[in-house]
Design a protein around this motif. Structure first.
Motif, PDB file in Angstrom:
ATOM      1  N   UNK A 198      38.822  49.850  42.891  1.00 24.51           N
ATOM      2  CA  UNK A 198      38.671  48.742  43.822  1.00 24.51           C
ATOM      3  C   UNK A 198      38.480  47.405  43.090  1.00 24.51           C
ATOM      4  N   UNK A 199      39.149  46.380  43.585  1.00 22.89           N
ATOM      5  CA  UNK A 199      38.954  45.033  43.046  1.00 22.89           C
ATOM      6  C   UNK A 199      38.629  44.051  44.168  1.00 22.89           C
ATOM      7  N   UNK A 200      39.535  43.990  45.160  1.00 18.32           N
ATOM      8  CA  UNK A 200      39.469  42.944  46.183  1.00 18.32           C
ATOM      9  C   UNK A 200      38.105  42.786  46.833  1.00 18.32           C
ATOM     10  N   UNK A 251      35.347  41.684  44.394  1.00 22.84           N
ATOM     11  CA  UNK A 251      35.445  40.253  44.059  1.00 22.84           C
ATOM     12  C   UNK A 251      34.649  39.429  45.063  1.00 22.84           C
TER      13      UNK A 251
END
Lengths: 248, 325, 248, 325
Positions: free
Chosen positions: C199-201, C204
């Motif tokens: 996971x990134x979004x 962030x």
């Protein structure tokens, strides 16, 4: 089985906790959506939705065309290295989204094949087709796995009988095998579409423009904070859930 | 008509070895235990499986390499394999649609066949709403409307309720007057009732081929065992005795003698009366199948329904119609 | 079935295309990794890996504890609204990652319950537990679906017999039902872990700090460009693939 | 011992209605067609299912609300349900582990039971490597080591090879000398061979209860039909005739008369000779089961193996031992 109170008490508590964990943020959001009416007339939002839905649709189409044949081969044939190839197909699920972006970018700007494709006019950076490529990359495992599960459940005798009745392999595939796994194709498409639609990390790296809705939400959040990104998020939630519900 | 010449095929756990036979257009039953490779034979004939070696001829023509779609052999698998995405009518029409036969001709053929097989009333139904017997008729109709040169049936009654088996067998007999049938089964009753030619396949090999008489005269020990004969070793030769030819009588009166080994030996040899002990029995209603310990072997015998018996009883044993194998 | 050349030609072409599409970017990356040796001694990289692996592990643990009971209830009970609840559990898969971030943030800073939790000391913004919450949110459907599929394949008669042999419901669950679906629990855990790790979004938005490796990669890419983010990406790929291979 | 009083239960597609019976410690078989609700009865007795109404007593004590883990009734389901995550030894030990019985006592019990059931050699194997018969013995051992008050068997031989059925039945008979058994089945042969008490359950209702004699004397039309009797309407009363009591003879000589309706009527009534037409037959080896069209009905009859017959033959029909129902 006999109802056993303490057993159900423990199991229900855990279940209710996780259900609340998943649904409360969603409900909170829908109850306090902010100024949605402004969002749905915002041209940038509309444009981003168009990009998102189109790109996800395009990637799903590619996944169907190229993924289903591989799924059929997986379901019907045993060969050396099959396990390895099946794991390769699952890799996009294991790799962090930002890494997927870096990988795709590196491929197009760091390999002979990639540069050849770029020279041939296949631009991906800040390009619609870059978004499609990313969405296809992260979504393809869902399509292949769904279709393979479907084909595996199709009795091979159906295909055998079809052939003894005079149908070629192609005819058998399109008249018998494909129609029978219709439900798997639909659910594979939904998963692939949803996976593509939800992607942010890799798209941020490969193609910041044209902005997809999730990217726009990220953008607004960074520039104007939580309250200005909430209405678009609500629009996006509604679109996602609608798509899910209609196709199921 | 159909001729197999040294057909061999290894497929999954099955191994078919050098099977050769030639059929005329009589009703042919291939009989063998489960796992003997019977389905492999039929799938090689249908063209679904490639043979590893050997040849298949039809009317003198070598069809070994011919694709299944060009053979026009009807094939009805064990589970009937109706296309779940089509209704009964479309299932039956499928082969004619592929052959681009015009609707009027096709409709007429379907209606005639539906009448012949008594399925006119279910043409609009979907396969999953049908009973086993109905499914089978639809599968037969689907194959027969194409006027196949041959009809291949894989265990056609195994998925059916016992109550309709006789009707089904009677129908198959009628169909065999139109189309030659090859029917594989593990069921002696089917083979006896239907088979004009019977091939016995055990462990992937053809063990016997002939008329119903092969039940009365097993060719070798393997066949005898498969057919349920008792195998008895006597004077260095092996003999097969059918269960109904083992005659037993209660021996209560001489129980004491049997328990006494000395006397038993004396009795056993000179006047050649033989004894056994009942292990158990099954009451089939019309007859009882009794299992007897005899010379460290287990004998099966058939006796009358009214013959009162229980485990542990001593019985005298006599054999009739012993066959040298 | 008989080999039919034109049939296989078409199917193989499509399959090879999709295989190359998935594997070439990966291979390109691994063949041109950049300065990996510098990356593996980079303290920020090591710290980020620690955060990523720990947070994903923690979220997987929570998913096991809270998700498996719900999966058992799904598999063993039929009740009104079951379909709806099952769809709610799948929602995290359908919603864009940035929206997930916005939702979780809005919940903690816009709802009574959320504010109560925050006041009680459960901080999520720029906090390790924020990362765990996000990873749990996006990963929980995988755990529940795997475990439910497992429980559905466990013959209920096994549980019945266990009870007639004197075992309570709890005892039966832990001695019979759980051990039998071990493989599903392992694969559910792998999927949940991988989903969290990738996971990134949403991260962030919720918790930029402490940086997870995928966030760090994004960061480096934005600040220093492709070449400086490649070595860390390669490290991350190797870690992901190793974890996948070991646990399978 | 065990007493059911007006037990009712709706479960999935099954509906059990007011079932009452009381068992002594004889071997009890509950016989009925598939889908009659037999499994529901046994699961209510085991405590796995809650009853909707009625009571279950054991030795006078009301156990309706007792959890299954406190009943100590052994339960062996149709598929044996061995725990796949344990080897045979641990499967058998499971109940004793829960009861915290010490290892020495447990080991002794397991070894004794394994010897009794002839499974000592497979204690280290895992369930999936066992044959059906071995799985069944392990399931029996697992239940029996706990000295259950009652053993509940759900179709115990349905998953077994026909060849070992007699041995298995003999073993069950032996077990019933230690532990009372309730055995549910749809198989007449099992009921005949094992049942000392037989309950006939059709459509969720108890239709008859008694000894083997209930086969010879069906209580009502439902039972008669289920047992395979022919039902004949004559003079406004219904009669049941067992297939072996329908006697047929070839009537070739009078074929012409039959085809001629006038003569047929003349023949039929006054001298009361009845005729039918053969629809088909099954050759079971020891006997033939023939299906005959008779007065627009379908009659089953049993005749000798040697009786030569084919579809379409005309036969004379005579009934013996007709039963008023």
């Amino acid at each position: 089985m006999k109802i056993d109170k303490s057993f159900y008490a423990v199991f229900l508590s855990a279940s209710i906790f996780i259900l609340l964990f998943v649904s409360l943020p969603l409900i909170t959001m829908l109850l306090n959506p902010g100024d949605v009416s402004a969002a749905i007339v915002d041209k940038e939002v509309i444009k981003s939705l168009e990009v998102s839905l189109k790109a996800a649709g395009m990637s799903t189409l590619f996944a169907l065309i190229f993924g289903v044949p591989l799924a059929y081969i997986f379901a019907r044939n045993d060969f050396k290295g099959k396990g390895l190839i099946e794991s390769i197909i699952d890799i996009p699920m294991a790799i962090p989204h930002s890494v997927v972006g870096i990988m795709i970018l590196s491929f197009f700007y760091g390999s002979t094949i990639g540069e050849f494709l770029t020279d041939a006019g296949l631009k991906i950076v800040d390009n619609f087709w870059g978004i499609v490529a990313v969405m296809l990359y992260v979504g393809i495992p869902f399509m292949i796995n769904s279709a393979r599960d479907g084909f595996e459940m199709v009795d091979e005798e159906l295909e055998h009988v079809s052939r003894t009745l005079g149908a070629s392999r192609f005819k058998t595939f399109f008249s018998i095998s494909l129609p029978i796994i219709k439900n798997n194709l639909v659910s594979g498409s939904i998963l692939t579409y949803a996976r593509g639609l939800s992607e942010v990390g890799a798209i941020l790296i490969v193609a910041y423009f044209p902005k997809t809705t999730p990217v726009l939400i990220m953008d607004r959040f960074n520039q104007f904070g939580l309250s200005s990104s909430k209405p678009i998020s609500v629009v996006m939630i509604v679109v996602s859930i609608l798509l899910f519900t209609i196709f199921r | 008509m159909l001729k197999l010449e040294n057909v061999s095929k290894a497929w999954k756990e099955f191994q078919l070895r050098n099977v050769s036979f030639e059929l005329n257009d009589k009703y042919c039953v291939i009989l063998g235990p489960s796992g003997a490779g019977k389905s492999v034979i039929i799938q090689c004939i249908a063209g679904i499986l490639d043979v590893d070696g050997g040849n298949i001829y039809y009317d003198g023509e070598d069809i070994t390499e011919l694709k299944p779609e060009y053979r026009n052999f009807g094939y009805v698998p064990q589970n009937y394999a109706l296309f779940p995405n089509m209704n009964v009518y479309k299932n039956i029409k499928y082969g004619m649609t592929i052959r681009k036969i015009d609707k009027i001709t096709a409709d007429k053929k379907i209606n005639d066949m539906a009448e012949f097989l008594n399925i006119s009333h279910i043409l609009e139904r979907t396969p999953k709403t049908l009973s086993g017997g109905e499914q089978q008729r639809v599968a037969l109709a689907r194959a027969l409307v194409l006027d196949p040169k041959l009809l291949l049936l894989d265990e056609p009654t195994s998925a059916l309720d016992i109550h309709i088996k006789d009707t089904v067998m009677d129908e198959l007999k009628k169909i065999s007057e139109i189309t030659p049938i090859i029917h594989i089964t593990h069921d002696f009753v089917e083979a006896r009732t239907l088979g004009e030619n019977i091939a016995i396949v055990i462990d992937g090999e053809l063990n016997d081929f002939g008329t119903k008489d092969i039940f009365k005269n097993p060719k070798n020990e393997r066949v005898a065992k498969f057919l349920g004969y008792n195998i008895i070793s006597e004077n260095n030769s092996k003999l097969a005795v059918a269960p109904e030819n083992v005659k037993i009588e209660k021996a209560d009166m001489i129980t004491n003698n049997i328990n006494n080994n000395n006397n038993n030996n004396n009795l056993d040899n000179p006047i050649s009366t033989k004894y056994g002990i009942v292990n158990g029995y099954i009451d089939f209603g019309y007859y009882k199948s009794v299992s007897i310990s005899y010379n460290n072997d287990n004998l099966k015998c058939i006796c009358d329904e009214d013959f009162e018996i229980k485990s542990g009883d001593n019985v005298s044993v006599n054999f009739e119609n012993m066959i040298n194998i």
